[in-house]
Each structure stands twice: as C-alpha cells, then as structure tokens.
Design an enzyme around this catalytic site. Structure first.
Site, PDB file in Angstrom:
ATOM      1  N   ASP A  46      32.207  27.854  25.717  1.00 14.00           N
ATOM      2  CA  ASP A  46      32.714  29.213  25.582  1.00 14.00           C
ATOM      3  C   ASP A  46      34.146  29.087  25.049  1.00 14.00           C
ATOM      4  OD1 ASP A  46      32.800  32.104  26.062  1.00 14.00           O
ATOM      5  OD2 ASP A  46      34.253  31.565  27.610  1.00 14.00           O
TER       6      ASP A  46
ATOM      7  N   ASP B 250      30.685  33.692  33.125  1.00  8.33           N
ATOM      8  CA  ASP B 250      29.640  32.923  32.446  1.00  8.33           C
ATOM      9  C   ASP B 250      28.604  32.382  33.421  1.00  8.33           C
ATOM     10  OD1 ASP B 250      30.640  33.117  29.778  1.00  8.33           O
ATOM     11  OD2 ASP B 250      32.206  31.689  30.301  1.00  8.33           O
TER      12      ASP B 250
ATOM     13  N   ASP C 257      34.448  29.455  31.583  1.00  6.41           N
ATOM     14  CA  ASP C 257      35.574  29.656  32.493  1.00  6.41           C
ATOM     15  C   ASP C 257      35.141  29.907  33.927  1.00  6.41           C
ATOM     16  OD1 ASP C 257      34.665  32.256  32.498  1.00  6.41           O
ATOM     17  OD2 ASP C 257      36.295  33.035  31.270  1.00  6.41           O
TER      18      ASP C 257
END
Length: 644
Positions: free
Chosen positions: A327, A536, A532
């Site tokens: 990400d 997510d 993070d």
C-alpha cells in the site's frame, strides 16, 4: 541461575566425581557397583520418574522412555558381566548435559526478545495529589494515572507526557539504536527506557493492554502456531520412534533365535547390547528440539530488529514470498504532508506584512500564521515548516472558507491561503506549478505572493527496501493506492516499482491481491501485503503474509497482521524475509544432518560396529550440534549498517 538449574548442575558434578572416583580407585566389585548405582540414580532419577509417568499415561515411546529402557538394559548387561557400569551411567549423564544445553539455548533465544521489555517485579512511581509518589506494581495502576519516570528507568505503561522532557531508548521495541527525544504532549510506550530527564506521564492504557505486554503475549503465543516443517517433524517422530523400537526388539530376538535353531548358540548378550545401542541412537531429540528452536530463534532475532512475527508458520511463509504488494500511503510514503518546495513571487507581492528572512522564509512565515487557525493535516505541515508562534506578529480574524482555504489578518494585512479558486475569489491570479503534490497558493492584500508545494514524501528507506527484496528473490513488486495515477506513477518511478494500481477502493485492493495470489507459479510460493494496519485489515487478512507497517501500539494492526514492523521502516520487511530464508536453510541442514547421522550409526549398531559411545554421540552429540546450528540465527546480519 535459578534454583532448579543449580540443582541439576550439582547432580552433574556429583555424578562426574563418583564416576571418576570409581575409575581411579581399586574397589571391590560390590563397592564399585554401589558407587555406579548411586551415580546413576543421582543423575537419572527424574528421567526414570518421567518415563514411568509417560508409560502410565500411555505415551510409552518418547525420549525419556527410550533413555530409561536403554540405560536400564545396559545395567542389566553390566550386572550379568559384572562389568561395564560406566556406559550405563555415562549415557544418562551425557543425555542430561545435552538437555541442559538445549534448555539454555531455548532460554537464551527467548531472553533476546523478552529481557528488555519484561517488567515483571518492577515498580512505577505513581504521583499523589500532594506531588509525592508511591511505588506500585504496574499491574495495579489504572489508565488515567500520573506516573513519574526518572532517568535510567524503564517506562512500564503506555502514556502521554504531561511535563518534562527526555530521550528514550526504544531499541527493545523498534530495534532502533538512536534515542528518540520526547516532550510534552508526545506519546510514550512501555518497554522504552528514559535516558535523561524526568518525565511526568499520564497513562493511557492499563498494564494488560500496554505495548510491552502485547509484545510478550505475541511472543508466547508464537510457539503455538507451528510451521509445516514442525508438523512434519511431529508426524515423523510418531512413525519413526515406534518403527525403531520395533526394529530394536526384532534385533534383540531374531538373530539369537536363528543362531539357537541353526547352531545351538544364541549370543543373547551380543544382540541385546546391539538392540540397546539401537534404542539410544533412535531418540529423535535432535529433530524434535532443533527444528522448533530454529523457528523460535528466528522469531527472537526478528524481535531484536523490531519485527514481530506471530508464529513459526509465518516464518516459513516469509521464506517463500515471491510477490510483495505495498500500500502506498503510510507504507512507502510517510503518510503525512511535508513542504517540498516554496515558490515566492517576490518581495513586492509580500509587502511589509512580515519582515526579515529570505523571500521563502517570509512566505512560509505568513502562511504558518494563517494556518494556525486550521486543524487540517496540510495546515499542520505548514506550521511545522515554519514555527511562527511567539514571534510577536498580530494575527486576527482567522476564517475558514469551505473547500477553498483560510484567510486571516497578519499585522494589518489581509492574507489568503488556499487553492487556485480561492485566489481568483481574492482577485489574485494563481501561477501554474508543474511540481508533484498539493499546491497551496498565497495572496496578500489581493496580490499573488507565491505558492507552496505540499506532498506526502517517500520514506528514507523505501527505495532500499524495494532493492533489497529483489535481491532476496522477490520476483514481483506491486504498489496499490487510492491516489490519482499521476501521483502514483511518480512515487513508483522514484522507488523502482513497475507495476502500479491507482485510484482504488478497499474492495479493489482485495480483488487485486486475490488475482496476484492466483498468478503465483507454485503452491509453495507466497504473497505478502504490506499496509499501514489501520484501514487495510481485509487485505492483510487475505494475503498469505499480512505485514502491518507503522503499527506500534495499534490494536487493529496486531489483530489483522501476521507480521508487525514496529518502527514504520519498510526495509525491515526485507530483513524479515532474510531471517526467514536463513531459518529454512538451517531447518533443512538440521533435518539432513540428524537423519543422516542416525541412519549411519544405526546401521553400524546393527552390524555390531558401534559402541554405546557412538550411540551417545548419535543422540546427544547430534542434538547439541543441531542446537548450535539453530542458534546461529541469533547472529544473522539483517541490514546494512548505514540504514540503521
């Protein structure tokens, strides 16, 4: 040294003395036998008791039972020959020494992670209403209490600094050797050590929910999550041990019976002795101990680097990672805005609203004053870039214009800060900027004064992490983001990532990870997703290995992820992969070495070419060598020195 450990070393010392005394003195056979019997029961009474309990419980094929049967059988043969007592006692002695060695190795690897953050038996200074304090166990201190942490003391509870300043050693949590300076308002975490100053800390969590406690809990629970290699060893031992016991029984019975039938000579002593050697050799100690210890050492080594791996099964998966999906925000980038460029239009446009400093400093000065009325992350970045508070400027009339920006009066001058549409409303024509990021325009008294570029900057080690993962054999590196394609492409180009998916929703990320997982070439290969840890969770759960970045103290990350990188450094993911790959090499080395040596010595024993000394080496010696090999993981170099 604990009381139990002192006891076993005392028993070992007494046994060695009795054996030595019996060997060097001229004793009659009965006295010699009594001395050896005393030595045997001193060193082996706990093994005999454990073997009896295992047989009673129906688990009659573990290593204690095998050791008891083999040594008691050797005693029977020694009594029959009225000689050879040394071998029976020596086998038990060396077995106990080997057990103590592996126990030390396990304790050593466990202490590598827990010693620095374990607060058992320590006290906190709880402040009272009159300003004095009482000492209390951290388990008894509720959230919302005020504690005092003096220089050199460990912070035992998570909290927020109320007053004072200090420098914290957070190596036990993050693996970072450089101290972290903290001041009023900053969060502090249990497990860190205050190097200087005195801190008054308001606790934000109770002991059971503190960061250090959660880490210790994860370490303890990690042993319950077995890898496929450990499961294989367990299944192997269940088949291997009964097979060898049966073979030993056949070895003790069939050749003597054959000799008795063919030529009338049974040679029971020879074949029973060989069968007993066969039993001693057969103990699968080296495999049963060294393979789990290898994974535990890997978890411990990772913990010293600030990498929490939640079980040996994830060590094994990390070793086979061939696709890594990142990400962007908060993982490869800092996840917060920084000022990356300042473009003033000239002193004339700035007027005399502020004085002193360069054009760039004066533009930042004005902007920081206006943004002091805003709580937006961009405003925070501007305030950090120029700490304008306390400079004597008169700032009044702060007003936020929804969707456009902020306006305020600074030293009698109307200053507008915001987007291009806001500039047009103020009568100032904005200047186009080709820089990547968010453009903050500034106008003073209706005249355009310049613009400031704000961007979510790439983390210092992000590019090094991408490079290191490629060197570790990761074939495919992918970046996912909800940002626009232009911003995503700029970050990917800077890091060397060629596969990018932008403008994604959380559900899109799950779908892409599933598609990438399906593209893996072999079933053993794995996909890791690094996010993070806050928004997510679905993707972290779906990936073969979910890696939470920047998740120190985050309950959501600890729950959703398989691996937690404590200090927000993506380079630690490459370190975790290296540790995992090295651990799998050690596991394979130990399996091949242990099985190979055992099979070789078993064949020698069956052929009558191995003594009880060979048997002891094949059991205890191989176990010690395998444990030493496993402990090499505690000293694996994971990161280049310049990246620390």
């Amino acid at each position: 040294m604990m009381k139990g450990q002192k006891g076993i070393f005392l028993r070992i010392g007494i046994t060695v003395f009795l054996i030595f005394f019996a060997c060097v003195t001229d004793l009659n056979p009965l006295t010699s036998m009594i001395l050896y019997a005393a030595a045997y029961f001193i060193i082996g009474h706990d093994i005999l008791r454990e073997a009896a309990e295992r047989i009673k419980d129906g688990d009659g094929l573990d290593e204690c039972v095998l050791m008891a049967v083999a040594t008691l059988g050797a005693w029977g043969l020694a009594l029959y020959e009225n000689d050879g007592y040394t071998e029976a006692v020596a086998v038990m002695l060396f077995y106990q020494i080997g057990e103590r060695f592996q126990s030390y190795a396990v304790d050593r690897s466990r202490r590598n992670v827990t010693a620095l953050i374990d607060s058992h038996g320590e006290y906190v200074h709880v402040e009272k209403e009159d300003g004095s304090w009482d000492d209390a166990l951290p388990e008894t201190v509720p959230a919302g209490s005020v504690i005092v942490v003096k220089a050199g003391e460990k912070i035992l509870l998570d909290g927020r600094v109320l007053s004072g300043g200090g420098s914290l050693n957070m190596a036990a949590l993050t693996g970072e050797s450089l101290p972290l300076d903290v001041k009023r308002g900053q969060a502090v975490l249990s497990g860190s050590v205050n190097l200087q100053g005195v801190l008054r800390v308001e606790t934000t969590k109770g002991y059971d929910e503190s960061t250090a406690t959660k880490i210790l809990r994860l370490i303890e629970e990690a042993g319950a999550r077995k890898s496929r290699a450990e499961q294989f060893i367990t299944r192997f031992a269940r088949v291997y041990t009964p097979a060898v016991v049966g073979s030993a029984a056949l070895l003790a019975l069939l050749p003597p019976l054959y000799g008795l039938i063919v030529n009338g000579t049974a040679q029971w002593y020879v074949w029973v002795y060989r069968a007993l050697i066969f039993l001693v050799i057969s103990c699968p100690c080296a495999l049963v101990i060294s393979v789990p210890l290898t994974f535990f050492a890997a978890v411990g080594r990772a913990g010293r680097e600030g990498i929490l791996i939640k079980g040996s099964q994830y060590v094994e998966r990390l070793a086979h990672v061939k696709t890594v999906v990142f990400d962007k925000t908060g993982t490869l980038t800092k996840g917060k805005f920084d000022v990356v460029a300042v473009h003033p239009s000239g002193l004339a446009a700035l007027g005399d609203a502020v004085s002193g400093g360069t054009e760039k400093e004066r533009l930042l000065h004005l902007t920081a004053h206006v943004e002091s009325f805003s709580a937006h992350p961009i405003a925070e970045a501007l305030r950090i870039a120029y700490a304008a508070a306390g400079d004597g400027c008169a700032v009044t009339g702060g007003e936020e214009v929804a969707g456009k920006g902020m306006r305020a009066v600074v030293n009698g001058h109307a200053v507008c800060v915001g987007n291009g549409a806001f500039m047009e409303d103020c009568g100032a024509a904005p200047v186009h900027c080709d820089c990547e990021g968010t453009i903050i325009h500034v106008a003073v008294d209706g005249k355009y004064a310049g613009h400031i570029v704000i961007s979510d900057v790439v983390k210092p080690h992000a590019a090094a992490a991408v490079k290191a993962l490629k060197e570790k054999g990761v074939r495919r590196l992918v970046m996912l983001t909800g940002d626009g394609s232009k911003t995503a492409a700029a970050v990917a180009d800077e890091l060397g990532i060629t596969e990018v998916y932008s403008e994604l929703l959380p559900a899109d990320k799950v779908r892409i990870v599933e598609e990438l997982t399906a593209d893996l070439r072999q079933p053993a290969e794995a996909l890791a997703f690094a996010g993070d840890g806050l928004n997510d969770a679905p993707v972290l759960a779906r990936a073969d290995v979910g890696v939470a970045m920047g998740a120190l103290g985050s309950d959501a990350a600890v729950e959703a992820a398989d691996v937690v990188l404590m200090d927000d450094d993506p380079l630690k993911l490459a370190a975790a992969v290296k540790i995992a790959q090295k651990s799998m090499v050690v596991v394979k080395e130990n399996i091949v070495f242990a099985i190979g040596i055992k099979i070789f010595v078993l064949l020698l024993g069956a052929a009558g070419m191995a003594t009880m000394g060979f048997a002891v080496f094949a059991d205890v010696g191989v176990m010690v060598l395998a444990v030493l090999n496993a402990l090499r993981l505690l000293f694996v170099k994971t990161l280049p020195q310049e990246s620390r």
